[in-house]
Design a protein around this motif. Structure first.
Motif, PDB file in Angstrom:
ATOM      1  N   MET A   1       0.838  -1.209   0.000  1.00 36.11           N
ATOM      2  CA  MET A   1       0.000   0.000   0.000  1.00 36.11           C
ATOM      3  C   MET A   1       0.861   1.242   0.000  1.00 36.11           C
ATOM      4  O   MET A   1       0.638   2.161  -0.744  1.00 36.11           O
ATOM      5  N   GLY A   2       1.890   1.199   0.808  1.00 31.51           N
ATOM      6  CA  GLY A   2       2.847   2.297   0.740  1.00 31.51           C
ATOM      7  C   GLY A   2       3.117   2.971   2.058  1.00 31.51           C
ATOM      8  O   GLY A   2       2.624   2.555   3.108  1.00 31.51           O
ATOM      9  N   GLU A   3       3.908   4.012   1.972  1.00 27.47           N
ATOM     10  CA  GLU A   3       4.310   4.725   3.178  1.00 27.47           C
ATOM     11  C   GLU A   3       3.405   5.927   3.411  1.00 27.47           C
ATOM     12  O   GLU A   3       2.891   6.524   2.469  1.00 27.47           O
ATOM     13  N   PHE A   4       3.212   6.263   4.657  1.00 23.33           N
ATOM     14  CA  PHE A   4       2.420   7.436   5.014  1.00 23.33           C
ATOM     15  C   PHE A   4       3.210   8.274   5.999  1.00 23.33           C
ATOM     16  O   PHE A   4       3.833   7.752   6.908  1.00 23.33           O
ATOM     17  N   LYS A   5       3.137   9.561   5.792  1.00 23.16           N
ATOM     18  CA  LYS A   5       3.605  10.487   6.809  1.00 23.16           C
ATOM     19  C   LYS A   5       2.469  10.633   7.806  1.00 23.16           C
ATOM     20  O   LYS A   5       1.324  10.837   7.405  1.00 23.16           O
ATOM     21  N   VAL A   6       2.763  10.514   9.077  1.00 26.38           N
ATOM     22  CA  VAL A   6       1.705  10.592  10.081  1.00 26.38           C
ATOM     23  C   VAL A   6       1.973  11.770  11.006  1.00 26.38           C
ATOM     24  O   VAL A   6       3.030  11.857  11.623  1.00 26.38           O
ATOM     25  N   HIS A   7       1.017  12.666  11.102  1.00 26.97           N
ATOM     26  CA  HIS A   7       1.076  13.720  12.119  1.00 26.97           C
ATOM     27  C   HIS A   7       0.508  13.115  13.394  1.00 26.97           C
ATOM     28  O   HIS A   7      -0.681  12.838  13.479  1.00 26.97           O
ATOM     29  N   GLY A 370      11.926  10.040   5.357  1.00 25.59           N
ATOM     30  CA  GLY A 370      12.518   9.019   6.210  1.00 25.59           C
ATOM     31  C   GLY A 370      11.979   7.670   5.832  1.00 25.59           C
ATOM     32  O   GLY A 370      11.047   7.556   5.041  1.00 25.59           O
ATOM     33  N   LYS A 371      12.585   6.673   6.434  1.00 23.27           N
ATOM     34  CA  LYS A 371      12.091   5.325   6.167  1.00 23.27           C
ATOM     35  C   LYS A 371      11.100   4.962   7.285  1.00 23.27           C
ATOM     36  O   LYS A 371      11.046   5.624   8.328  1.00 23.27           O
ATOM     37  N   PRO A 372      10.298   3.911   7.044  1.00 21.89           N
ATOM     38  CA  PRO A 372       9.269   3.578   8.026  1.00 21.89           C
ATOM     39  C   PRO A 372       9.851   3.407   9.417  1.00 21.89           C
ATOM     40  O   PRO A 372      10.884   2.777   9.595  1.00 21.89           O
ATOM     41  N   LEU A 662      -1.366  11.365   6.988  1.00 23.96           N
ATOM     42  CA  LEU A 662      -2.398  11.028   7.959  1.00 23.96           C
ATOM     43  C   LEU A 662      -2.299  11.943   9.175  1.00 23.96           C
ATOM     44  O   LEU A 662      -1.191  12.317   9.570  1.00 23.96           O
TER      45      LEU A 662
END
Lengths: 687, 627
Positions: A1-7, A370-372, A662
């Motif tokens: 699905m992929g990577e998400f930046k999360v606030h 960045g990476k997960p 997110l």
């Protein structure tokens, strides 16, 4: 699905208030719960403990006690007033000064014809329950000292009253006190202090059970006025008592946070006739005072200073296999099951709703990648843009933020609805009332994305909308052809502003065409209350999640369930999904990928990818860890539609911004606990 | 950990004319686990109650008749069955007094054995390989019996096994130096023949033993050169395969047999990890001395040793030895490296020392080359040439030392392992024979190679003790990972050192041996322990890790063990009073300290838990990945 930046947002200092009183209506299986701030919540115990209605609090209102009479809910408080609630419009219907000083307790007789209140001035006042009102009837013999607690004998002829250092039994027809039961004081230093009888219970066989501030639960013979048995259960106060319907069990809540059960049983197997009240079980689900208790058919419900509601099922009333499965049955209800956070998806703003104020925040920013698992360095910190304090005594009941972030609106129960233009270019205008006075009560607000129009359900049968947000706003209301009794608790609009869906606590969902201002269709009624819904911005399919965790997708245009929804219903949702115990409170969509639906409850968020196969019962449901360990080639065969992330906990809001990042608003329970006052008795280690 | 308990004599034995023949034909189980049916080599069957060492009944055949097969117990009918004069089957009950009056039936061919097993019917194996159920045989005793085996093929050993409602009769035969295993399944009857691999020397197996594990029959057999092989036959074996199949084998154990070969010996598998071996002259033992050893095949360590063996039932070994039949109870605990080596020594030392000794065994036996066994034989030959150097046998001490030095400095690791062991054994043996000869320097050099362990040369340490060579003793204690507790205690009696405290041991094995110490020794030892404890606790923080110093834990463990073993004696001894009260006050203070620590344990744990929560700030931007 992929990577998400999360606030990951933890600066919403939401603080629930303590639970003060509780009343369970066995007929409708609704639990009414009063909090310290004067708010009242109604939970539907037949529908997965769903928080069906919330009546917002008010500064001057204090509720000491709640009481159901049939389907009507009454409260009384230290402000000396009795109030009845309008459960359709979610506000107090009327309140009445009792002229007896602060009121400690309110009860009704089993017939539902009379109310009795216990007052500070030592009187027990009887009120007659009329069709639309209540009327003062008479006082029972006035006593010296306040009346703290009351219990009506099931026959209606006698009332037991808990006071300072004593319990009185009144004969209701004559109004005379017929018994005087003296309650011992505590030992040692507390000898000089009066004992407060916090709670009494009057059983059919004229047994009186009392709980007092000396830590005793005492059983009395109401005929003779003699003490039968004393159970010393705590060094502190016994605050609440509740009797089961069959009168075979009494539970007591203490200041230590324990709930202690007593049962009327024979102490030995041989003498089944000689039953007595025996202390049986102790439950510890609270850290602070247990102020409110209800023993219902299958469970013990308790609440108190630590603000959460605990439903502790009595396992012997369930199948044995629940125990076998090692399933932790205690249900803890922490958060309100409605939205306190609004997110402007375009602007990256968050609106936090407190009872007394609103806070508008801009999210921080980072340029880095960045990476997960990484935490990115911040370029800009989050910023509080606005703090808006409400006017008047009424607490804020709802608020909304437009997706561009330019408009916000809030409302209180009785007073006006305010909106505010928040664009930074123009000087901030003072809040102003935008709706005609006729529509002044609202429990829900919505600011659709495209136009700056606003929707609000004003009365049970009406949805009002105002558009253009200018002083010359056009205001329109949507008349409903059907007669609706229940208030609307959920609303959503489509991205293009054409459709509006509204759900009420009768589980009905109505879809309106906002352009024609007409009812478009009614979604087939499902047996559980909708807990969250959303309309897809491009397909105009509506996703509805119910309190029992069922999930439907309904095509508004075609007026029928979509194929995906039918497929899902045919295959059935995974048991792991159905076994979750908190409802989904948000549905949002990915504007870039129409297949993706974002949902969340308190303990997880889930991205549903409708292009992927549905999981069957044999599939590993929480499979993210497994997928991570697989190679790229193996992964596709293990994918399924429900992508669940449990990294973030105690969630109040999860939303997907337009820039594909997110926003996760967490309110850690530990932080709530740390803000509570110290409990009366801190258990020390090894003591 | 395998333990042999103290044995006891069940009965006396009549000496037979030839020394090699055992006076006992067989020992079989009765319905009672405490009973044993002993058949002697001539005419008598005796039923014993083992724990009481008392005969419960005895039956003999007439003079002139001979029992040719051990008596067995029929678990279904509670009857005893024996064969006399090869053809006469006799059946009787316990209450029958006279064997001659019992039921008799004469069959048409010579019987090899009658086999019995709980849960299975009795089976008769004839000398020509035919198998019959006893019941069906007795219903028509004169039925013709076919011959299965070819001319000159003779049965050497047989047994039966009941597995998963399947009944097996296993027997091995010998024909012109070739050995075969026959597996006869009953109901339905199938016969499978396997050929055993030939041993290079062409020797015949000395003994067989079969056991059932994990639906496989494990056959264990011992050759005179000390190799113990294992072969596995599946219970649900290939059905309908004709002809003779080769039986693959794996080397389980290689016993150090010295140069000679085992005369008479027998190996029995006790459980998955343990093998009991009897009759083997131990490398360092003087000739004519027999041993019973239990070997751990997983770690190749010697676990316990005494004298001979023949039968093994339900945790007891039945050993005809000299003029008596001994019963030796044993116990095999679940095998683990820790239990095999005893309590670990000081970690710092353990890593450096034991890691050298243990893995090299493994590489030797299961190591890099798949043909381990044959390779070893080659190596041994090369070593033999080295070891046969004349000076070692007869030369003076100084010459021996030089030779040893030369040998040690040139050998590579694998060769060294074997040659050092053999060299040490030879030197020790020589010292034991020639009282004047003692080569401390050479032995010390050998020990220092760290290739030696106690199992390889058990008499070395005792020899050193005998000669009061404390330097060598200390060296052994430091470097040997497998010193038996009894030897540790023996060392303890003669001297107290750091080294003794650091030897690995197992509590439950050490305590009995500690009891051998006398009271003054115990008091002295305790005083010493207390002294070093106090010395340590004074500068516990400043203490630098000194090589060869025991840890606090080791000291405390020893104090506890000593007190366990001798508490009653110490309480009575007046001069131990002060010591004991000191220790008591010390324990009290420790208990108090720990109870206080226990009280704050929760708080400390909370502190621990609080750390990560601080880490999470009010706001952060994180990256997650969903799949």
């Amino acid at each position: 699905m992929g990577e998400f930046k999360v606030h990951r947002v933890r600066f919403f200092d939401y603080m629930p208030t303590a639970i003060r009183a509780m009343a369970f209506n066995a007929h409708t299986e609704r639990l009414a719960l009063a909090r310290m701030d004067g708010s009242v919540e109604i939970f539907n115990f037949t529908d997965h403990y769903f928080q069906e209605k919330v009546i917002p609090g008010k500064d001057s209102r204090s509720i000491e006690s709640l009481c159901w009479v049939g389907g009507r809910l009454f409260s009384a408080g230290l402000n000396g007033e009795i109030a009845e609630y309008d459960l359709e419009n979610l506000r107090p219907k009327y309140s009445l000064e009792a002229y007896g000083g602060p009121i400690w307790t309110i009860i009704s007789n089993t017939q539902g014809t009379q109310l009795a209140i216990g007052c500070e001035d030592g009187t027990v006042k009887l009120f007659e329950v009329l069709e639309e009102h209540i009327q003062f009837e008479r006082n029972l013999d006035r006593q010296k000292g306040r009346i703290i607690s009351l219990s009506w004998h099931p026959s209606g002829t006698h009332i037991a009253a808990g006071m300072m250092d004593m319990i009185r039994v009144f004969d209701v027809p004559t109004g005379h006190a017929v018994q005087r039961l003296l309650v011992d004081r505590g030992f040692g230093g507390s000898k000089s202090r009066e004992t407060v009888v916090w709670s009494v219970a009057f059983l059919s066989d004229h047994t009186v059970v009392s709980g007092d501030s000396a830590g005793k639960v005492q059983v009395w013979d109401g005929h003779t006025g003699t003490l039968v048995k004393t159970h010393l259960v705590t060094k502190w106060d016994v605050l609440a008592l509740s009797v089961s319907k069959d009168e075979s069990s009494v539970v007591a809540g203490t200041s230590e946070g324990t709930v202690i059960q007593f049962q009327f049983i024979a102490p030995t197997l041989h003498q089944q006739q000689d039953k007595e009240w025996v202390r049986t079980r102790t439950f510890k689900n609270h850290t602070h005072d247990v102020r409110a208790l209800a023993e219902i058919e299958t469970a013990i419900v308790s609440g108190g200073m630590d603000t959460h509601l605990v439903v502790r099922p009595l396992l012997e009333k369930f199948d044995e296999n629940i125990e076998m499965a090692g399933f932790d049955p205690v249900l803890l209800l922490f958060f309100p099951q409605r939205n306190l956070v609004s997110c402007a998806k375009k602007a990256g703003l968050l609106l936090f709703q407190f009872p007394g104020q609103l806070e508008l925040w801009r999210l921080g920013d980072s340029d880095e990648h960045g990476k997960p698992g990484d935490r990115l360095p911040l370029k800009r910190k989050p910023e509080k843009l606005l703090l808006l304090k409400r006017k008047g005594e009424d607490h804020i009941c709802c608020s909304a933020l437009s997706s561009c972030g330019g408009w916000l609106a809030y409302s209180t129960v009785s007073s006006v609805l305010y909106t505010l233009h928040t664009s930074s270019a123009s000087p901030r205008t003072p809040p102003r009332c935008l709706l005609p006075p006729a529509n002044h009560q609202s429990s829900l607000l919505l600011l659709p994305s495209l136009s700056a129009s606003m929707c609000t359900p004003s009365s049970p049968s009406q949805v009002s909308g105002s558009s253009n947000m200018s002083p010359q706003l056009g205001c329109s209301s949507l008349e409903n052809h059907r007669f609706l009794l229940q208030p609307i608790h959920l609303m959503t609009t489509s991205g293009d502003g054409k459709w509006l869906a509204a759900a009420n606590s009768d589980c009905e969902i109505h879809v309106y065409n906002l352009q024609k201002l007409k009812l478009h269709c009614i979604v087939p009624v499902y047996g559980s209350c909708p807990s969250a819904m959303g309309i897809h911005p491009t397909t105009n399919n509506m996703t509805v999640v119910h309190a029992d965790q069922q999930l439907f997708e309904y095509s508004i245009v075609e007026k029928q369930y979509t194929d995906w929804s039918r497929k899902l219903q045919k295959q059935g949702l995974h048991n792991v999904w159905l076994d979750r115990d908190t409802p989904v409170t948000h549905v949002t969509f990915n504007s870039k990928n129409p297949n993706q639906v974002v949902l969340h409850d308190m303990h997880m968020f889930c991205i549903i990818d409708q292009s992927l196969p549905l999981p069957d019962q044999k599939t590993q449901f929480y499979n993210q860890m497994t997928l991570r360990s697989l190679s790229e080639q193996e992964r596709p065969s293990h994918l399924h539609a429900f992508k669940i992330c449990k990294t973030f906990q105690d969630l109040l809001c999860v939303s997907l911004l337009d820039d594909q990042s997110l926003v996760v608003v967490e309110r850690p329970l530990l932080a709530i606990t740390s803000q509570l006052p110290a409990p009366v008795r801190q258990k020390k280690f090894a003591t | 950990m395998a333990t042999l308990f103290e044995g006891f004599t069940l009965c006396g034995l009549v000496q037979t004319s030839s020394a090699s023949d055992s006076a006992i034909q067989g020992i079989e189980l009765d319905g009672d686990s405490d009973h044993a049916v002993v058949t002697d080599s001539t005419r008598a069957v005796t039923l014993y109650k083992v724990s009481d060492q008392k005969p419960l009944g005895s039956w003999t055949v007439k003079q002139g008749q001979l029992l040719t097969c051990p008596a067995v117990f029929n678990f279904q009918t509670k009857e005893y069955v024996v064969v006399s004069d090869n053809k006469v089957i006799r059946v009787w009950k316990e209450e029958d007094l006279n064997l001659d009056k019992a039921f008799k039936a004469t069959v048409s061919a010579d019987v090899w054995r009658v086999h019995s097993a709980p849960g299975g019917e009795l089976v008769v194996l004839f000398q020509r390989g035919a198998v019959r159920l006893l019941d069906s045989l007795l219903s028509a005793p004169q039925q013709p019996i076919e011959g299965i085996l070819s001319e000159k093929e003779v049965i050497r050993w047989s047994t039966n096994i009941v597995a998963e409602k399947q009944h097996f009769v296993l027997f091995t035969t010998e024909q012109r130096g070739e050995h075969f295993l026959y597996v006869q399944r009953l109901n339905p009857n199938t016969l499978q023949k396997y050929r055993l691999e030939r041993e290079d020397s062409g020797a015949s197996p000395l003994s067989f033993s079969a056991s059932l594990r994990d639906k496989h029959i494990n056959l264990l057999y011992l050759y005179p050169n000390g190799c113990v092989y294992q072969s596995v036959v599946a219970v649900r074996g290939p059905v309908g395969l004709e002809g003779v199949q080769a039986l693959p084998r794996s080397l389980r154990l290689r016993l150090p047999v010295g140069e000679g070969e085992l005369g008479a010996a027998s190996a029995v598998a006790l459980d998955e990890a343990h093998v009991a071996v009897v009759g083997m002259p131990h490398p360092s033992a003087r000739t004519g001395k027999d041993f019973l050893c239990i070997w751990n095949t997983n770690f190749q360590t010697l676990q316990a040793e005494i004298l001979r063996i023949v039968w093994c039932y339900l945790g007891k070994l039945f050993v005809p030895h000299g003029k008596a039949l001994s019963v030796i109870p044993y116990e095999c605990q679940k095998s683990s490296l820790a239990s095999a080596l005893g309590k670990l020594r000081h970690p710092g030392i353990a890593v450096s020392k034991s890691s050298v000794a243990i893995p090299s065994w493994n590489t030797l036996l299961h190591g890099d080359q798949p043909q381990g066994p044959t390779k070893i034989v080659d190596t041994r030959k090369s070593v033999l040439t080295v070891v046969h150097l004349q000076p070692l046998q007869t030369g003076p001490v100084e010459e021996v030392r030089r030779e040893v030095e030369a040998l040690v400095s040139r050998g590579d690791a694998q060769d060294l392992q074997l040659s050092v062991g053999r060299l040490a054994c030879q030197l020790v043996a020589r010292s034991q024979v020639e009282t004047a000869f003692y080569a401390p320097g050479a032995l010390a050099r050998l020990v220092q190679t760290q290739c030696l362990c106690h199992s390889m040369c058990p008499d070395l340490l005792l020899l050193a003790l005998e000669h009061k060579d404390y330097f060598l003793c200390q060296l052994c204690l430091q470097l040997f990972p497998d010193i038996p507790e009894v030897v540790t205690c023996a060392c303890l009696k003669t001297f107290i050192g750091n080294e003794v405290l650091q030897t690995p041991y197992s509590d439950n094995l050490l305590v009995p041996h500690l009891k051998d110490l006398n009271a003054p020794q115990v008091i002295l030892f305790l005083q010493y322990l207390q002294f070093i404890y106090l010395k340590y606790s004074q500068d516990v923080y400043t203490q630098t890790p000194v090589l060869r110093s025991p840890t606090m834990t080791q000291i405390i463990d020893w104090v506890c063990l000593l007190l366990d073993a001798h508490f009653t004696v110490l309480v009575m001894a007046p001069d131990a009073k002060g010591l004991l009260s000191n220790l008591q006050s010390f324990v009290k203070s420790q208990v108090k300290l720990f109870s206080e620590l226990g009280k704050i344990e929760g708080s400390l744990q909370e502190l621990h838990k609080m750390k990560p929560s601080k880490d999470i700030s009010q706001y952060s931007i994180e990256v997650i990945e969903l799949f």
